[in-house]
Structures are given as structure tokens and as C-alpha cells.
Design an enzyme around this catalytic site. Structure first.
Site, short mmCIF file in Angstrom:
data_model
loop_
_atom_site.label_atom_id
_atom_site.label_comp_id
_atom_site.label_asym_id
_atom_site.label_seq_id
_atom_site.Cartn_x
_atom_site.Cartn_y
_atom_site.Cartn_z
N GLY A 74 39.96 39.39 40.73
CA GLY A 74 40.16 39.29 39.29
C GLY A 74 41.41 38.50 38.91
O GLY A 74 41.41 37.75 37.94
N THR A 75 42.47 38.69 39.68
CA THR A 75 43.71 38.00 39.35
C THR A 75 43.54 36.48 39.44
O THR A 75 43.97 35.75 38.54
CB THR A 75 44.84 38.47 40.29
OG1 THR A 75 45.11 39.85 40.00
CG2 THR A 75 46.11 37.68 40.08
N ASN A 154 42.29 48.72 31.25
CA ASN A 154 42.35 49.41 32.54
C ASN A 154 43.10 50.74 32.47
O ASN A 154 42.90 51.60 33.33
CB ASN A 154 43.01 48.50 33.58
CG ASN A 154 44.30 47.91 33.11
OD1 ASN A 154 44.38 47.34 32.02
ND2 ASN A 154 45.34 48.03 33.90
N SER A 202 35.82 41.49 39.42
CA SER A 202 36.34 41.77 40.76
C SER A 202 35.48 42.85 41.41
O SER A 202 35.24 43.90 40.81
CB SER A 202 37.79 42.25 40.64
OG SER A 202 38.32 42.51 41.92
N ALA A 203 35.03 42.59 42.65
CA ALA A 203 34.01 43.45 43.27
C ALA A 203 34.47 44.87 43.54
O ALA A 203 33.68 45.82 43.46
CB ALA A 203 33.53 42.81 44.57
N HIS A 204 35.76 45.05 43.86
CA HIS A 204 36.17 46.39 44.32
C HIS A 204 36.24 47.41 43.19
O HIS A 204 36.48 48.60 43.43
CB HIS A 204 37.49 46.33 45.09
CG HIS A 204 38.72 46.12 44.26
ND1 HIS A 204 39.60 47.14 43.97
CD2 HIS A 204 39.20 45.02 43.66
CE1 HIS A 204 40.59 46.66 43.24
NE2 HIS A 204 40.38 45.38 43.03
N THR A 240 37.28 27.71 52.15
CA THR A 240 36.07 28.19 52.81
C THR A 240 35.65 29.53 52.21
O THR A 240 36.48 30.42 52.00
CB THR A 240 36.32 28.34 54.32
OG1 THR A 240 36.68 27.06 54.84
CG2 THR A 240 35.09 28.85 55.04
N CYS A 328 49.12 48.82 39.52
CA CYS A 328 49.98 47.66 39.79
C CYS A 328 51.40 47.90 39.30
O CYS A 328 52.31 47.19 39.69
CB CYS A 328 49.44 46.42 39.09
SG CYS A 328 47.71 46.16 39.39
#
Lengths: 397, 146
Positions: A74-75, A154, A202-204, A240, A328
Site C-alpha cells: 500500500g505504501t 485505519n 495491500s494484500a496482507h 522483477t 506504524c
């Protein structure tokens, strides 16, 4: 001695990766190690896996696959959206609008751009954490090139009026980016209907792996690259590809959307029962954020006379994982910028607790947290000079 | 983040509470900053015979209060005055740099309580030899911004 039982209620910080997602990722660490930029068969298989995930993400957002770009999270997606729009559209204008309660990935990026000569308006929020549409309308000028407002907060879970913001931005010819990191899997999102130009995820946060995210960029949006190097991601994002992560992200978002309605119903019922229990059993307590327009699992509560870190340490002793705000900022001494922006006094903001419920939480978890939380608050208040003064004042009234 | 000693004093604070007829009381900190310490002393023949604390603050603030009160109990006022924040932090087997101000609060709280005792007994308050340069979390009238 600490409790053996673990109750995880910090799903806004991160989630446990879904075992089905882990299973889907594992082959791409070993047999499927081909670099998708190469030409041979195992490379082509990697490329196919990436494109499948891209389609899964696009479907979840109501977008087209070629509008999805994979990032490290996300960042990076927030940085790319904001810096990319700013630098590519500098000749059109130098003004950006955001809100005072954004994640630091947005706020610190905007502060960086201010040092590069851009002008940023930080919209205030009301006491529930929502941006006022009238403030947004007033803030847009002919120099405005981007509005970046988060989908859901959040810390306090408040959901912003995204479709209204999108409509205004489209009418005024201003790009609209939303940090939807907390919203995906919890709120139905359609980037076309909501007139969103860029969206970060963001996946997590939805039971996918850490270290992988995506940025939706609507076709025809003028944006600079953040990373320069090889020609991956249609020459827009070099590096990659993280194939296992991308595969995990694709499956995680598909599964999150599929179970969203059922899970929201269950989790919001648990959350509401917890809130009722807290307000009923612990005096001098208040809910932060919007009472209705909030993420289903989010509960942010302030307890007068006590401090948040002490609460977290004692809850941890009982095996309860929670937060005082954004994970954070746990190394910071300052009270949450989000709670202060909603008008909460600093001393009350210091005593805030964020409990974010998710897939594995149960009724028993709620009962256990209610029981331990009450003990923790009583214990800390007995130690607090502020509470001692409050009791004396109450006796004198 | 915290040493075992800090966690021990946080989980099992020594001398927590209030002395209702205290000979000296010192309060430092600011609710806006998230830390307040209040130290209560009973003094007999220039010796601190009883000490209690109340703290609103983080784990380090509670542990610093607890350790500091342990360190001054049974000492003369002169000896207690010399207990520095560094000594408190060392006795706690270290504090994270961002939390060192908590040990400063403990030292200041003791000094305030001792001077409160001295003023009540018609004595001149002692002057800090090495006043801390408080950019944060030091005085009641300071803001939290750095």
C-alpha cells in the site's frame, strides 16, 4: 507468566494469511520460479499466473485487467499515485487536496511534495472523522491536480463519502486517488461507479501475504513512474515480479470479496456486542469514529484517566492483541493525529484503544476481551492521579 | 522493547497508592503529553519512611515511578535528592531512548516532593544542580510538540 490464550483483535494492522492462499503460493517459490520476462515455458507459466491475478484484482474492483499494476504494498501504491500524478501534471497545476486523517503513507508523501514546491490542502474532518463535501468543493481551485482521500480510516474505521467525492472530482476535472487499503474485502467497491481514478490496496489486510499490493490506474490517467528500470508492468513499474505474492494477492482478493457479505454480518455483530459491553460496564468511555459509517470489524474506544500503552501491555499479558492507533506510530509519543483531528482532547486520545475484529474471532473471544478489559481499566485507573482527582471531585459534588 | 526489570515493575508496581497525610507531595508531567507522576512522602528525622506514587502514563512511566520510590525509601532527603534519572534507568536495566523522559519525570517528581516538604517546614527549596533540558514531557506548563 503470560496467558496461553491468544485473542487477535488487530486485523487493521495485519491479518493471518489464509491457508488456501499459502497453498496457492507455495509452488511459485519452487517449481514455478521462472522470470515472467523470459521466453521459455516455466517463464510463460509465471506470466500466466501474474495475468490471472491481475484479472482477479480487476474483477474485485470493477476495473479492467490492464488498469491493475502490482506494487510492493500500500505504501508504494500511495507514493506512486500521489508523486506520479504530481510530477506528470505539474504544468497543469501544483495543488493537491488530502485530509488530515490520512495514513502516513499519504501524509508524508504530501509533505515531501510540499518541499518540492507543491501546495497541499489538508481538509479537516468532522467529529466522526468524515470529510465535509462543502469543504472539498471550496478547496478545489484551477490549480488542483489531485484529490487523495482514504476510503476508510485505519484507526477509527470511518468510511468516507467516496462516490460523492469521485463525482465532484470528475466534474471539476481533477484526478481522484483513494487509499483503499483498509476497505478492500470490507466494503463493496466499484471504481467506475464511484468515479475513482487511482486506488491503492495491500494484500496482507485481507488475509493475503505481506509485501505485495496493487495500484489501480484508470486508462488515460497521466502519471509518471515511481520506479525506473526494466520494462515490467507495461513499462510503468520496474522490477522483477513477486510471483508468489502476486498469486497470493489474486486469490486473497477473490476469496475476500466472495465471503464479504457473510463475514461483515458476523463480524459487525461481534463488534457491536463488544461495544455495548464496554459502554455498559466501563464508565467514562466513548466510541470514536462514525457510529454507522464504519468498517464492520473496527472498534475504537477512549477510556478517560488512563494511557493507551499501559492498556496494551496489560491486555498482552492476558493474550489480547490490540492497538492504540496505527501500528506504524507505536514508536511515537504523540497522540494519534486522527483522534486529534476529530476534536478529541490529547489526554483522551492518549487513552484510546483500537480493537479490530476479523475472520477467526468468536463470541467467546468477545466475552474474554470484555472480562479482561474491564479488569485492566480498573487496575490502571486505581493507579492514575487523574482518576483519583476525578473521584475526589465526584465525592465533593 | 522493555527489559524484564521494566516489565516486572510495570506488572507488579511497588509503593503504588496515596499517602493521605503526606509530608511532601510532588507532581510532574502533563495530561496532554500522556504522563503525570505524583509522589507522596512521609519523612521522620530527615529520613523518608514511606513513599507512594500515582502515575498516568506508559509502561516506562509506571516502572520508573515504582523503581524510583524503591530507591529512595529509607534514605535521607539529601541522599534521595541525589538519585538521578540515569540511576533509575540503569536500575531498570535500561529504557528505550524515546522513553528516557519517564525516568526524568521520576527524578523531578522526587525533587518536587522533597521541596514541598522543605517549604512546608519553612526551609528554602533546593535548587536543581543539573536541570534537564526539557524539549518534551518535562514541565507541567510545556506543550508536547517537539
Amino acid at each position: 507468566m503470560t496467558a496461553e490464550r491468544i485473542v487477535y483483535m488487530d486485523h487493521s494492522a495485519t491479518t493471518a494469511t489464509d491457508p488456501a492462499v499459502v497453498d496457492a503460493m507455495i509452488p511459485w517459490f519452487s517449481k514455478g520460479y521462472g522470470n515472467p520476462s523470459s521466453l521459455y515455458r516455466i517463464a510463460r507459466e509465471s506470466k500466466t499466473a501474474v495475468e490471472k491475478a491481475r484479472s482477479q484484482v480487476a474483477t474485485a474492483l470493477g476495473a479492467q485487467p490492464d488498469e491493475i499494476y502490482f506494487t510492493s504494498g500500500g505504501t508504494e501504491a500511495d507514493n506512486w499515485a500521489i508523486k506520479g500524478i504530481a510530477f506528470a501534471n505539474r504544468k497543469k497545476g501544483n495543488h493537491i487536496i488530502t485530509s488530515a486523517i490520512e495514513h502516513h503513507a499519504v501524509l508524508h508523501t504530501c509533505e515531501y511534495l510540499e518541499k518540492q514546491g507543491f501546495s497541499v490542502t489538508y481538509l479537516p474532518v468532522d467529529e466522526t472523522g468524515q470529510v465535509r463535501i462543502s469543504d472539498l468543493k471550496d478547496a478545489i481551485t484551477d490549480q488542483t491536480i489531485l484529490v487523495t482521500i482514504m476510503f476508510a480510516n485505519n484507526e477509527i474505521g470511518t468510511i468516507e463519502p467516496i462516490a460523492e467525492i469521485g463525482k465532484i472530482c470528475r466534474e471539476r476535472g481533477v484526478y481522484f486517488h483513494t487509499d483503499a487499503v483498509q476497505a478492500i474485502g470490507n466494503v463493496a467497491i466499484d471504481v467506475v461507479a464511484m468515479q475513482i481514478d487511482l486506488l491503492s490496496l495491500s494484500a496482507h489486510k485481507f488475509y493475503g501475504p505481506k509485501g505485495i499490493g496493487a495500484l489501480y490506474i484508470r486508462k488515460s490517467v497521466r502519471i509518471d513512474n515511481l520506479l525506473h528500470g526494466g520494462g515490467q508492468e507495461k513499462r510503468k513499474r520496474a522490477g522483477t515480479e513477486n510471483i508468489p505474492g502476486i498469486v497470493g494477492l489474486g486469490l486473497a482478493i477473490e476469496r475476500a470479496i466472495a465471503r464479504m457479505d457473510e463475514q461483515n454480518k458476523r463480524v459487525s455483530a461481534l463488534r457491536d456486542r463488544m461495544l455495548d459491553g464496554i459502554l455498559k460496564n466501563i464508565p467514562n468511555t466513548r466510541l470514536n469514529g462514525h457510529p454507522k459509517e464504519r468498517l464492520p470489524g473496527n472498534l475504537n474506544v477512549s477510556f478517560d484517566f488512563i494511557e493507551g500503552e499501559s492498556m496494551l501491555l496489560l491486555l498482552d499479558h492476558f493474550g489480547i492483541c490490540a492497538s492504540t492507533g496505527s501500528a506504524c506510530t507505536s514508536g511515537s509519543l504523540e497522540p494519534s493525529h486522527v483522534l486529534l483531528a476529530t476534536g478529541l482532547p490529547a489526554e483522551t486520545a492518549h487513552g484510546s484503544l483500537r480493537l479490530t475484529l476479523g475472520a477467526e474471532n468468536t463470541d467467546e473471544d468477545v466475552d474474554y476481551v470484555l472480562e479482561q478489559l474491564q479488569k485492566v481499566v480498573i487496575r490502571l485507573r486505581e493507579m492514575s492521579p487523574l482518576y483519583a482527582d476525578h473521584k475526589k471531585r465526584s465525592c465533593n459534588v | 522493547m522493555y527489559s524484564e526489570k521494566v516489565m516486572d515493575h510495570f506488572m507488579n508496581p511497588r509503593n503504588q497508592g496515596e499517602i493521605t497525610e503526606a509530608d511532601g507531595v510532588g507532581e510532574v508531567g502533563n495530561p496532554t503529553c500522556g504522563d503525570i507522576m505524583r509522589i507522596f512522602l512521609t519523612v521522620k528525622d530527615n529520613i523518608i519512611t514511606e513513599v507512594k506514587f500515582q502515575t498516568f502514563g506508559c509502561g516506562a512511566a509506571v516502572a520508573s515511578s515504582s523503581m524510583a520510590t524503591e530507591m529512595i525509601k529509607g534514605k535521607t532527603l539529601e541522599e534521595a535528592w541525589e538519585v538521578s534519572n540515569k540511576a533509575v534507568a540503569e536500575a531498570l536495566e535500561g529504557l528505550p531512548a524515546i522513553k528516557m523522559h519517564c525516568s526524568v519525570l521520576a527524578e523531578e517528581g522526587i525533587h518536587k516532593a522533597i521541596n514541598d516538604y522543605r517549604i512546608k517546614h519553612g526551609l528554602e527549596p533546593w535548587v536543581e544542580k543539573n536541570p534537564h533540558s526539557h524539549d518534551h514531557h518535562g514541565h507541567e506548563d510545556e506543550t508536547c510538540s517537539t
